[in-house]
Scaffold this motif. Structure first.
Motif, PDB file in Angstrom:
ATOM      1  N   THR A 180       0.836  -1.201   0.000  1.00  0.00           N
ATOM      2  CA  THR A 180       0.000   0.000   0.000  1.00  0.00           C
ATOM      3  C   THR A 180       0.872   1.251   0.000  1.00  0.00           C
ATOM      4  O   THR A 180       0.607   2.215  -0.728  1.00  0.00           O
ATOM      5  CB  THR A 180      -0.927  -0.005   1.224  1.00  0.00           C
ATOM      6  OG1 THR A 180      -1.765  -1.146   1.153  1.00  0.00           O
ATOM      7  CG2 THR A 180      -1.781   1.245   1.271  1.00  0.00           C
ATOM      8  N   GLN A 202      -7.983   0.385  -0.476  1.00  0.00           N
ATOM      9  CA  GLN A 202      -8.210  -0.932   0.117  1.00  0.00           C
ATOM     10  C   GLN A 202      -9.626  -1.032   0.705  1.00  0.00           C
ATOM     11  O   GLN A 202     -10.228  -2.095   0.716  1.00  0.00           O
ATOM     12  CB  GLN A 202      -7.156  -1.165   1.206  1.00  0.00           C
ATOM     13  CG  GLN A 202      -6.834  -2.619   1.443  1.00  0.00           C
ATOM     14  CD  GLN A 202      -5.533  -2.810   2.215  1.00  0.00           C
ATOM     15  OE1 GLN A 202      -4.713  -1.915   2.316  1.00  0.00           O
ATOM     16  NE2 GLN A 202      -5.360  -3.997   2.749  1.00  0.00           N
ATOM     17  N   ASP A 209      -5.608  -1.162  -4.950  1.00  0.00           N
ATOM     18  CA  ASP A 209      -5.116  -1.775  -3.723  1.00  0.00           C
ATOM     19  C   ASP A 209      -6.105  -2.838  -3.245  1.00  0.00           C
ATOM     20  O   ASP A 209      -7.136  -2.522  -2.673  1.00  0.00           O
ATOM     21  CB  ASP A 209      -4.938  -0.689  -2.651  1.00  0.00           C
ATOM     22  CG  ASP A 209      -4.107  -1.181  -1.482  1.00  0.00           C
ATOM     23  OD1 ASP A 209      -3.821  -2.395  -1.433  1.00  0.00           O
ATOM     24  OD2 ASP A 209      -3.746  -0.352  -0.634  1.00  0.00           O
ATOM     25  N   GLU A 210      -5.795  -4.088  -3.504  1.00  0.00           N
ATOM     26  CA  GLU A 210      -6.667  -5.223  -3.146  1.00  0.00           C
ATOM     27  C   GLU A 210      -8.127  -4.938  -3.487  1.00  0.00           C
ATOM     28  O   GLU A 210      -9.005  -5.028  -2.619  1.00  0.00           O
ATOM     29  CB  GLU A 210      -6.535  -5.544  -1.656  1.00  0.00           C
ATOM     30  CG  GLU A 210      -5.177  -6.085  -1.297  1.00  0.00           C
ATOM     31  CD  GLU A 210      -5.088  -6.486   0.169  1.00  0.00           C
ATOM     32  OE1 GLU A 210      -6.056  -7.084   0.654  1.00  0.00           O
ATOM     33  OE2 GLU A 210      -4.071  -6.200   0.795  1.00  0.00           O
TER      34      GLU A 210
HETATM   35 MG   LIG Z   1      -2.323  -2.603   2.138  1.00  0.00          MG
END
Ligand SMILES: [Mg+2]
Ligand SMILES: Nc1ncnc2c1ncn2[C@@H]1O[C@H](COP(=O)(O)OP(=O)(O)OP(=O)(O)O)[C@@H](O)[C@H]1O
Lengths: 263, 380
Positions: free
Chosen positions: A52, A90, A166-167
């Protein structure tokens, strides 16, 4: 330091140390990476290894404390001001006072798109993430996975050549995830965007990427960069091919190596 | 059969006991008023009670609620109108048991209304609004019965009926006072104070120095007593409503400033990061993110200020005013021992203040519908 003109992100010996109350935290050290135009780069590594943080450095949300980085040939700050990337956080980070439609319209309003253009883009991106018909709902009326998809739609709504994700599919079930993986690949193929993608799933990383960056923690650094040999055309069942499995096992080994270093 | 909580059962028992003590009273000359209502209601009450005790009903109708309501319709008018008959004597004991039973029944009715889930949306809504109404009426009823039944001197506490009569007969005066104090001083001062607080909060948004410096000053000014400020404002701005506006502005400005400043700081770092990735300007971030997120805080200040403004304007009138205004009226009528007029004025202030607060709260619900505190409260 040489930067090829096609290089979208170029990091040289990049380091970032957070000064916290419990002393400095080395989130990134000695990161060297080139992301070329049209690349699909996945970042994989154990929790806390700085994935991240690296994405945030590219996005100019965090300033590196050592080394150099360019985005689109300029500083991250200029790249941000040129609105050259879309960021999927995220967590969904939708604004609760706006409907899903209005949330997707947020970047469009800020960047001054016309009303008709906004409408068309909202419809198109809602369809892309399978949320057609939910535009008038408020974020808190949707499930966590639907909210995450809405936040992806928001990042896709405007024309940024670079996507930082991010994910993005972390909260989704397997089937929806497969579908969105396919959609993302199609979109990437069609638009020739450059994508930086953080994930914890090895199959997802291998299926999507042209380049897989394996990271390891304490201090966060890049331990392996694997160039994928898979063709650009990727049906879902490519995941059973020997080539795919071979790359996956290389990634797994890279991850294991990072972990054993830890212990 | 409906299951009652132990409290509800207790209340039913109290009301039941009253039957044995009340019926002898009907024969005495003490009672006046529609005493036959008590006999007419009796069969209905018994029928409803029997109905509510029947087992195995698929859709229970609110029979016990109806029984309680019928009881109240029968006995509340009798107990009230009998008060005239006692003269200067103390009412007999079984009068008081009836009063206690009426209060118990009203309480029971409220308990039932607030604890049941009515299927019909209209009944549910009615129950939702009836509960506070019944509570308010019970307080008035008890007030009336106690002050007159116990012969409490009017100067100490006049009964509501007396206040009401005074109110009805002094409408022109009350209206003039209301205009002077509420429509001129309160509304103007509130709008100015809140508006200024809001604008200053936005103006100092980019200056942490001013924020840090103004906030303690805000606390300091909030701690200043109105009593001290009001006479000075009267000297500065004269006797008329303008000086009251000044007091109200001083009282409302800082709560608004402090709340808006903390509201503007209430956004999460991820929400702000999102705006940063769009390279949004300060103004865009303000309008599209920070102000919407600040509304709950701002409305908090608007609600606090709606009551502060009224208090401030009324108290400020104690220190010099033309011969009109709610605070002026209260202070002069107290001097003349006309307490019923004082209470009438208090009643007007209470109604105006609650209505003001209520309107602000309604707007708040509409604007901050997305906030968890509003979302969760939306059960009806
Ligand atoms: Mg992360
Ligand atoms: N703002 C911050 N202040 C201090 N330390 C931070 C901050 N942000 C991240 N860190 C630290 O930097 C390290 C890397 O964090 P980062 O969020 O990049 O991990 P990650 O790889 O994204 O992990 P995950 O897979 O769990 O999301 C962690 O040790 C974290 O504690």
């Amino acid at each position: 330091m040489t930067i090829t003109p096609a290089s979208v992100v170029s990091a040289r010996d990049l380091g970032l140390t957070f000064e916290t109350n419990d002393g400095p935290v080395n989130a990134l050290t000695g990161v060297n990476l080139d992301v070329n135009k049209g690349d699909f780069v996945s970042f994989i590594g154990p929790s806390g290894c700085g994935k991240t943080t690296f994405l945030r450095v590219i996005a100019d949300l965090e300033k590196p404390t050592s080394g150099a980085i360019t985005v689109n040939g300029t500083t991250p700050e200029d790249a941000r001001k040129n609105r050259s990337y879309g960021y999927v956080f995220q967590a969904a980070a939708l604004y609760p006072w706006r409907t899903i439609e209005k949330n997707i319209a947020l970047p469009l309003e800020i960047m001054g798109y016309s009303a008709a253009d906004q409408k068309a883009r909202i419809d198109r991106t809602l369809d892309l993430v399978n949320l057609t018909g939910f535009g008038k709902k408020f974020p808190w009326q949707l499930s966590g996975g639907m909210q995450q998809r809405a936040s992806i739609a928001r990042a896709l709504a405007f024309d940024a050549d670079l996507l930082l994700m991010d994910e993005p599919f972390g909260a989704l079930d397997e089937i929806v995830r497969d579908h969105l993986n396919e959609q993302l690949l199609k979109l990437w193929d069609r638009t020739n965007k450059t994508i930086c993608f953080v994930t914890h799933s090895i199959p997802e990383a291998v299926y999507l990427s042209t380049k897989i960056v394996v990271m390891s923690p304490r201090p966060g650094r890049v331990t392996d960069i694997i160039e994928s040999t898979l063709p650009k055309e990727r049906p879902l069942d490519i995941r059973e091919s020997p080539e795919f499995l071979e790359i996956a096992s290389r990634v797994r080994e890279g991850l294991r190596a990072g972990h054993s270093y830890d212990e | 059969m409906r299951r009652l909580t132990s409290l509800q059962t207790f209340l039913v028992l109290i009301t039941g006991l009253q039957f044995f003590t009340f019926y002898p009273l009907l024969a005495t000359p003490y009672l006046s008023g529609p005493r036959w209502g008590a006999f007419l209601m009796l069969p209905l009450i018994i029928y409803c009670l029997a109905f509510s005790l029947r087992r195995k009903r698929k859709k229970p109708i609110p029979a016990l609620e109806w029984a309680a309501l019928a009881y109240l319709i029968a006995f509340v008018p009798i107990t009230l109108s009998s008060l005239n008959g006692f003269g200067s004597e103390a009412p007999p004991t079984n009068y008081w048991t009836t009063v206690i039973a009426c209060i118990a029944t009203a309480w029971l009715l409220n308990e039932l209304l607030s604890s049941s889930n009515y299927r019909n949306a209209w009944v549910a809504r009615l129950a939702f609004y009836a509960a506070p109404l019944i509570f308010g009426l019970s307080v008035l009823y008890l007030w009336e019965v106690l002050t007159r039944g116990l012969h409490i001197p009017f100067v100490l506490l006049p009964p509501p009926s007396m206040i009401w009569t005074r109110l009805i007969h002094s409408l022109p005066t009350l209206w003039a006072d209301f205009q002077q104090t509420f429509l001129k001083a309160v509304i103007t001062g509130y709008a100015l104070g809140c508006g200024l607080g809001f604008l200053v909060a936005i103006a100092i948004d980019r200056s942490p120095f001013l924020q840090k410096g103004l906030l303690p000053l805000g606390n300091f000014v909030s701690a200043l007593p109105v009593i001290g400020v009001a006479p000075i404002m009267v000297m500065w701005f004269g006797f008329d409503w303008q000086s009251k506006v000044a007091v109200v502005v001083i009282m409302t400005f800082f709560p608004m400033l402090v709340n808006t400043v903390s509201g503007l700081a209430a956004t999460s770092s991820m929400e702000k990061d999102l705006m940063r990735t769009y390279a949004a300007t300060w103004f865009q971030t303000l309008v599209k993110l920070r102000l919407p997120a600040a509304w709950p805080f701002i409305f908090n200040a608007l609600k606090i200020n709606s009551t502060l403004a009224l208090i401030g304007a009324i108290v400020a009138e104690f220190f010099g005013t033309p011969i009109v205004g709610m605070g002026f009226r209260i202070s002069t009528e107290v001097g003349r021992m006309n307490v019923d007029m004082v209470w009438a004025e208090i009643a007007v202030a209470a109604v105006a203040g609650s209505a003001f607060y209520g309107i602000v709260a309604l707007i708040e619900r509409a604007v901050t519908f997305w906030h968890p505190s509003v979302r969760n409260a939306r059960t009806v």
